[in-house]
Every structure is written in C-alpha cells, then in structure tokens.
Design a protein around this motif. Structure first.
Motif, PDB file in Angstrom:
ATOM      1  N   LEU A  99      79.553  38.516 -58.925  1.00 38.29           N
ATOM      2  CA  LEU A  99      79.186  38.592 -57.513  1.00 38.29           C
ATOM      3  C   LEU A  99      77.671  38.592 -57.330  1.00 38.29           C
ATOM      4  O   LEU A  99      77.156  38.010 -56.374  1.00 38.29           O
ATOM      5  N   SER A 102      76.515  35.027 -58.011  1.00 43.86           N
ATOM      6  CA  SER A 102      76.974  34.204 -56.895  1.00 43.86           C
ATOM      7  C   SER A 102      76.133  34.444 -55.649  1.00 43.86           C
ATOM      8  O   SER A 102      75.765  33.506 -54.935  1.00 43.86           O
ATOM      9  N   PHE A 103      75.808  35.724 -55.394  1.00 43.86           N
ATOM     10  CA  PHE A 103      74.979  36.068 -54.232  1.00 43.86           C
ATOM     11  C   PHE A 103      73.613  35.393 -54.329  1.00 43.86           C
ATOM     12  O   PHE A 103      73.138  34.787 -53.363  1.00 43.86           O
ATOM     13  N   THR A 161      80.060  37.873 -49.485  1.00 46.66           N
ATOM     14  CA  THR A 161      80.290  38.638 -50.712  1.00 46.66           C
ATOM     15  C   THR A 161      81.300  39.758 -50.470  1.00 46.66           C
ATOM     16  O   THR A 161      82.168  40.020 -51.314  1.00 46.66           O
ATOM     17  N   ARG A 181      81.035  31.586 -55.801  1.00 49.14           N
ATOM     18  CA  ARG A 181      82.082  32.098 -54.922  1.00 49.14           C
ATOM     19  C   ARG A 181      83.260  31.131 -54.809  1.00 49.14           C
ATOM     20  O   ARG A 181      84.419  31.544 -54.830  1.00 49.14           O
TER      21      ARG A 181
END
Length: 316
Positions: A99, A102-103, A161, A181
């Motif tokens: 995460l 991905s963020f 997220t 994501r």
C-alpha cells in the motif's frame, strides 16, 4: 472457494514479475541502479540550481522544479526496491509495504498530470497575455497552486488507499515487478464495486479535464507563436515543444502500461506482459530530468557551470 479461505485475508503477496525476470535479474538490477543514479543526479542538480540561482526564480522554473521533485518521489519509490529485490532474490511484499509503494507511485503519476496541466496554462498566459502575465502568474501564485494540488492529490490517493485497505485478499500473485492498486483489486475476496466506481469516475473526470486544458493551452500557444514569428515567440515555442515532448512520453508510457492487460491478454507470454510495465515505468520516471536538463538552455548552462566549479575545486 471454500469457507475457510474467505475468513483468512492474505497479508503478504508475491511479485510474479520478479520471478519472471530472475534469469536476468542482475542485469535488470544494475540497469535500475544506473537509471536511479543518473536520474537522481540530474534531478538534484535541477532542484539545486533552481533553488540557488535567483535568475531562475520564475514561475516556469519553479514548476519545472516541482515536476522534478515529484520525479524524485517516483524514482525513490520504484528503483531502489526493484534493485534490492532482484539482488536479494526476494519476491514478496507485505500488505503495508504494498500500500505504501502503491500510494507513492499513484501520487507521483497523478501529480505529474496536474503539474503538466499547470505548466501548459503558465505557458499560455506567458505567450497569450504577456502584459498581464507577471500579475496573473507570480512566484507566490505558483507556489500556492503547487501546494493546493499536492494537498488535493494526497486526499484523493488516501481515499483510494483506504478503499483498498478495507478489502480482504484471497489471492497472492501480483503480475508486476512492483505493487500497484490495480493489481491488488482482482485478488480481493469481497466486492470491489465501490473501488472500481471511485477509480473510474475520478480518473475519467480528472484525466479528461486535464487533457482538455492542456490541449487548449498548447494549441492556442502554438497558434500565437506561429502568427508572431518573433525571436521571443520562437523561444517560447521551443520551451513549449520541450513541455509537449515530456508530456507525450508521460502519457504514452502511462497508457501503454495501464492498457497492457487488454492489449496482451492471450497473445503474448507472461514474461512479456511483465516487461511492458517494467520498461514503461522506467521510461516515464527517468525521462523528465534528462529532457529538461538537456533542452532547457538556462538549466543546462547553470548545471554545466556548477559542474565546472566542482571539477575545478577537486583539481585544486
């Protein structure tokens, strides 16, 4: 799917892309480190000269600096982990790590579009409204716009997220060399309709809106420059071409990577499907510092001057 698998959420994932390219992993790792080093060096020099040289304290150079700082974020969130994973043979990533990466990558990609939109509008004002430009686009205004876009983007990506975080996951295989994501959603056990709707509506509105602004500003600026045909106009056209080149590479690689599944499903091997985002993302992240560092005369001269001073100091 049995009932027991529904009650257990996966917290670690396998990056299939790293396994697919492990046969030439060391070569990819060295290339990743080389691109990381070159991009970081060029980015640092651009940020440094923009920050220290008062002659570059103008909206256009401030926006270039913001763009390059965003590139440094994308650079740091992509290359180091890729190189470390390839050299260590690690192909797993935790949900938290997934995460976070991905963020950062999502924030980088969205910010790039916002900044290019602002840069296109800035050039349109400079060419189309030269007498009012220094009133409409001041350094403070540029900084406020950049900060507002940053906060806006953070909120949007955090919501995305959070929507992903509420999911439970049954699958473990992410068909990529990094975590994104879009690759996580198909692995979810529960319904992802809300996630898809949020992504589709938000992405469509933002991308279409930004593209319309960029296309309008670029077309109007080119028309004005071609009509005037003066030296300042030709200089402005050269600057605009630099922006258009960087933007075209960004959009081309973004579309190429995002539509790879529909383009390659059932027609090529998994390894090729992995290499597409690997190459595309590398080009997107590495291109901007090189383009602006080479094609922007003021930046190129200031960077060369600073490098010359460094070399002279070392010889003394």
């Amino acid at each position: 799917m049995n009932s027991s698998s529904k009650n257990v959420s996966v917290t670690n994932f396998i990056l299939v892309g790293l396994i697919e390219i492990e046969s030439f992993g060391y070569v990819c790792a060295l290339l990743a480190l080389a691109l990381f080093s070159v991009t970081l060096f060029m980015s640092s020099m651009i940020v440094y000269v923009t920050w220290t040289e008062k002659s570059l304290h103008e909206p256009m150079y401030i926006l270039i600096c913001v763009l390059i700082m965003n590139v440094m974020l994308g650079n740091a969130s992509y290359y180091p982990k890729l190189a470390i994973d390839l050299l260590s043979g690690c192909s797993t990533i935790s949900l938290t790590g997934c995460l976070c990466q991905s963020f950062c990558i999502q924030f980088y990609a969205a910010s790039e579009l916002y900044i290019f939109t602002t840069m296109a509008y800035d050039r349109y004002l400079a060419v189309g409204h030269p007498l009012r430009y220094h009133t409409l686009m001041t350094n403070i205004t540029t900084q406020k716009i950049s900060l507002a876009l940053c906060v806006f983007n953070v909120v949007l990506v955090l919501v995305d997220t959070a929507l992903t975080l509420r999911l439970t996951f049954c699958g473990v295989n992410i068909n990529n060399v990094f975590c994104e994501r879009i690759s996580l959603q198909p692995l979810a056990c529960n319904d992802i309709t809300v996630n898809i709707m949020y992504d589709t509506i938000l992405t469509s509105c933002i991308v279409i809106g930004c593209l319309l602004v960029i296309m309008y500003c670029y077309i109007r600026t080119v028309i004005i420059c071609l009509k005037l045909s003066t030296e300042p106009s030709l200089k402005a056209l050269h600057t605009l071409m630099t922006h258009m080149l960087a933007f075209s590479i960004y959009m081309g690689t973004l579309l190429f990577v995002n539509f790879r599944y529909s383009l390659t499903t059932g027609s090529v091997s998994t390894k090729v499907d992995i290499i597409i985002p690997l190459i595309g993302t590398s080009i997107a992240i590495s291109a901007n510092p090189l383009i602006y560092g080479i094609r922007t005369k003021a930046l190129r001269e200031k960077i060369a001057c600073h490098l010359h001073k460094i070399v002279c100091r070392q010889k003394e």
